[in-house]
Write a protein that holds these residues in place. Structure first.
Motif, PDB file in Angstrom:
ATOM      1  N   LEU A   1      23.495  23.251  12.431  1.00  0.00           N
ATOM      2  CA  LEU A   1      23.350  21.975  12.144  1.00  0.00           C
ATOM      3  C   LEU A   1      21.837  21.782  11.412  1.00  0.00           C
ATOM      4  O   LEU A   1      22.104  21.015  10.506  1.00  0.00           O
ATOM      5  N   LEU A   2      20.983  22.080  11.922  1.00  0.00           N
ATOM      6  CA  LEU A   2      19.403  22.012  11.692  1.00  0.00           C
ATOM      7  C   LEU A   2      19.487  22.597  10.049  1.00  0.00           C
ATOM      8  O   LEU A   2      18.790  22.097   9.336  1.00  0.00           O
TER       9      LEU A   2
ATOM     10  N   ALA B   1      24.639  14.696   0.875  1.00  0.00           N
ATOM     11  CA  ALA B   1      24.953  15.835   0.484  1.00  0.00           C
ATOM     12  C   ALA B   1      26.076  15.755  -0.511  1.00  0.00           C
ATOM     13  O   ALA B   1      25.975  16.417  -1.676  1.00  0.00           O
TER      14      ALA B   1
ATOM     15  N   ALA C   1      24.842  12.579   7.071  1.00  0.00           N
ATOM     16  CA  ALA C   1      24.349  13.762   6.112  1.00  0.00           C
ATOM     17  C   ALA C   1      25.406  13.947   4.944  1.00  0.00           C
ATOM     18  O   ALA C   1      24.960  14.287   3.931  1.00  0.00           O
TER      19      ALA C   1
ATOM     20  N   SER D   1      16.679  26.945   4.758  1.00  0.00           N
ATOM     21  CA  SER D   1      17.783  26.944   5.268  1.00  0.00           C
ATOM     22  C   SER D   1      18.899  27.900   5.272  1.00  0.00           C
ATOM     23  O   SER D   1      19.502  28.395   5.968  1.00  0.00           O
TER      24      SER D   1
ATOM     25  N   LEU E   1      28.854  21.109   6.065  1.00  0.00           N
ATOM     26  CA  LEU E   1      28.983  19.829   6.707  1.00  0.00           C
ATOM     27  C   LEU E   1      30.490  19.316   7.142  1.00  0.00           C
ATOM     28  O   LEU E   1      30.787  19.037   8.347  1.00  0.00           O
TER      29      LEU E   1
ATOM     30  N   MET F   1      25.876  12.239  12.819  1.00  0.00           N
ATOM     31  CA  MET F   1      24.772  12.593  12.157  1.00  0.00           C
ATOM     32  C   MET F   1      25.429  13.285  10.977  1.00  0.00           C
ATOM     33  O   MET F   1      24.777  13.317  10.008  1.00  0.00           O
ATOM     34  N   VAL F   2      26.396  14.126  11.157  1.00  0.00           N
ATOM     35  CA  VAL F   2      27.087  14.847  10.065  1.00  0.00           C
ATOM     36  C   VAL F   2      27.609  14.048   9.142  1.00  0.00           C
ATOM     37  O   VAL F   2      27.496  14.206   7.967  1.00  0.00           O
TER      38      VAL F   2
ATOM     39  N   THR G   1      20.668  19.676   2.960  1.00  0.00           N
ATOM     40  CA  THR G   1      20.920  18.577   2.330  1.00  0.00           C
ATOM     41  C   THR G   1      19.792  18.075   1.776  1.00  0.00           C
ATOM     42  O   THR G   1      19.793  17.318   0.564  1.00  0.00           O
TER      43      THR G   1
ATOM     44  N   PHE H   1      21.173  20.210   7.852  1.00  0.00           N
ATOM     45  CA  PHE H   1      20.528  18.851   7.628  1.00  0.00           C
ATOM     46  C   PHE H   1      19.194  19.230   6.438  1.00  0.00           C
ATOM     47  O   PHE H   1      18.981  18.556   5.477  1.00  0.00           O
TER      48      PHE H   1
ATOM     49  N   LYS I   1      25.962  13.902  17.415  1.00  0.00           N
ATOM     50  CA  LYS I   1      25.785  14.920  16.233  1.00  0.00           C
ATOM     51  C   LYS I   1      26.876  14.722  15.413  1.00  0.00           C
ATOM     52  O   LYS I   1      26.604  15.002  14.273  1.00  0.00           O
TER      53      LYS I   1
END
Length: 290
Positions: free
Chosen positions: A17-18, A166, A162, A67, A143, A158-159, A24, A21, A155
């Motif tokens: 996930l991090l 993206a 994001a 990333s 994602l 948040m996706v 992105t 992000f 979470k």
């Protein structure tokens, strides 16, 4: 699943996930910097490698490289299928795209140093935009697929959020990829790479509406909420305004409200159609969304 395996899964998902992000943000910066850099070229500003637009561009590439390194950790953790093979594909693409971009950067510096001013379709620029396209695809795929792993509601939200930048980065990168083969700005000091005008017109006429429709439809289906795809379109328009229009000519600011209306209104209409049109209609629009 044992407690140890559960912890490893959570750790791998959190790293994934991090990583996505960060990627992105990197994808958005790299295409914004690229667009700004092309505008600088067209305005015949002093041509050096160390420019503000290049700083934004390579900051984005740097974030994507970080990333990709984190994605490598995820791939190592995924030997037993912890985060799933479908998610692993996105990180493999991220590594490939970052490697291509990192090689293209020094190559572009050497090209500038050797041949001076160049156009859009120089070999380093083509390599760079190809790496950027692979990276932006990787982020969207990652994602979209990580939503199918166990996530907390926060979470998962948040996706979804994001996905907006993206998809905007992917859309704008695709636009510039088509520009590479359709704009007459590829003649440099020593090489002339301008495409044939008729072929360029055909490429632009066919690919712009087709690829834009595909990205918009995919964004709508992936975000799964009214307004999501419109937000993607608004962000694309905003990037174009600040990276292309405003730096090119300050007088264009007065025309921005009209541009915003003409660019965003179709997105809102399409978003309404995709989300609220009855499934069965006389024209069969819902059955043939594209």
């Amino acid at each position: 699943m044992s407690f140890t395996d559960l912890n490893r899964t959570r750790r791998a998902v959190n790293i994934a996930l991090l990583s996505l992000f960060i990627a992105t943000a990197g994808a958005l910066l790299q295409i914004g910097g690229t667009s700004w850099d092309v505008t600088s070229h067209l305005m015949i500003e002093p041509e050096t490698f160390f420019t503000p637009s290049h700083t934004v561009l390579y900051t984005g590439i740097g974030l994507l490289t970080i990333s990709a390194g984190m994605g490598g950790v995820v791939l190592l953790e995924n030997k037993k299928g912890i985060v799933g093979n479908s998610n692993a594909t996105a990180f493999k693409l991220l590594v490939i795209g970052s490697v291509i971009s990192l090689v293209a950067g020094p190559s572009d510096f050497l090209w500038h140093d050797t041949f001076g001013f160049d156009g859009l379709l120089s070999p380093p620029h083509l390599s760079l935009i190809t790496g950027m396209l692979i990276n932006s695809i990787a982020v969207v795929v990652g994602l979209a697929r990580i939503r199918h792993t166990p996530l907390t509601p926060s979470k998962e939200k948040m996706v979804r959020l994001a996905m907006i930048p993206a998809f905007a980065a992917l859309w704008f990168t695709i636009i510039w990829y088509v520009y590479m083969f359709s704009l007459p700005f590829s003649n440099g000091e020593n090489f002339q790479f301008n495409p044939n005008p008729i072929l360029a017109a055909l490429i632009a006429t066919i690919l712009f509406p087709l690829l834009s429709s595909i990205v918009f439809l995919t964004a709508s289906n992936s975000i799964e909420k009214f307004g999501g795809a419109t937000a993607v379109g608004i962000l694309v328009v905003a990037i174009n305004s600040f990276a292309n229009l405003v730096p090119a000519d300050q007088s264009m600011i007065s025309f921005l409200p009209w541009y915003l209306i003409m660019a965003i209104l179709p997105a809102i209409i399409a978003d309404l159609v995709l989300n609220y049109l009855p499934k069965k209609t006389i024209m069969g629009i819902k059955e043939s969304q594209l």
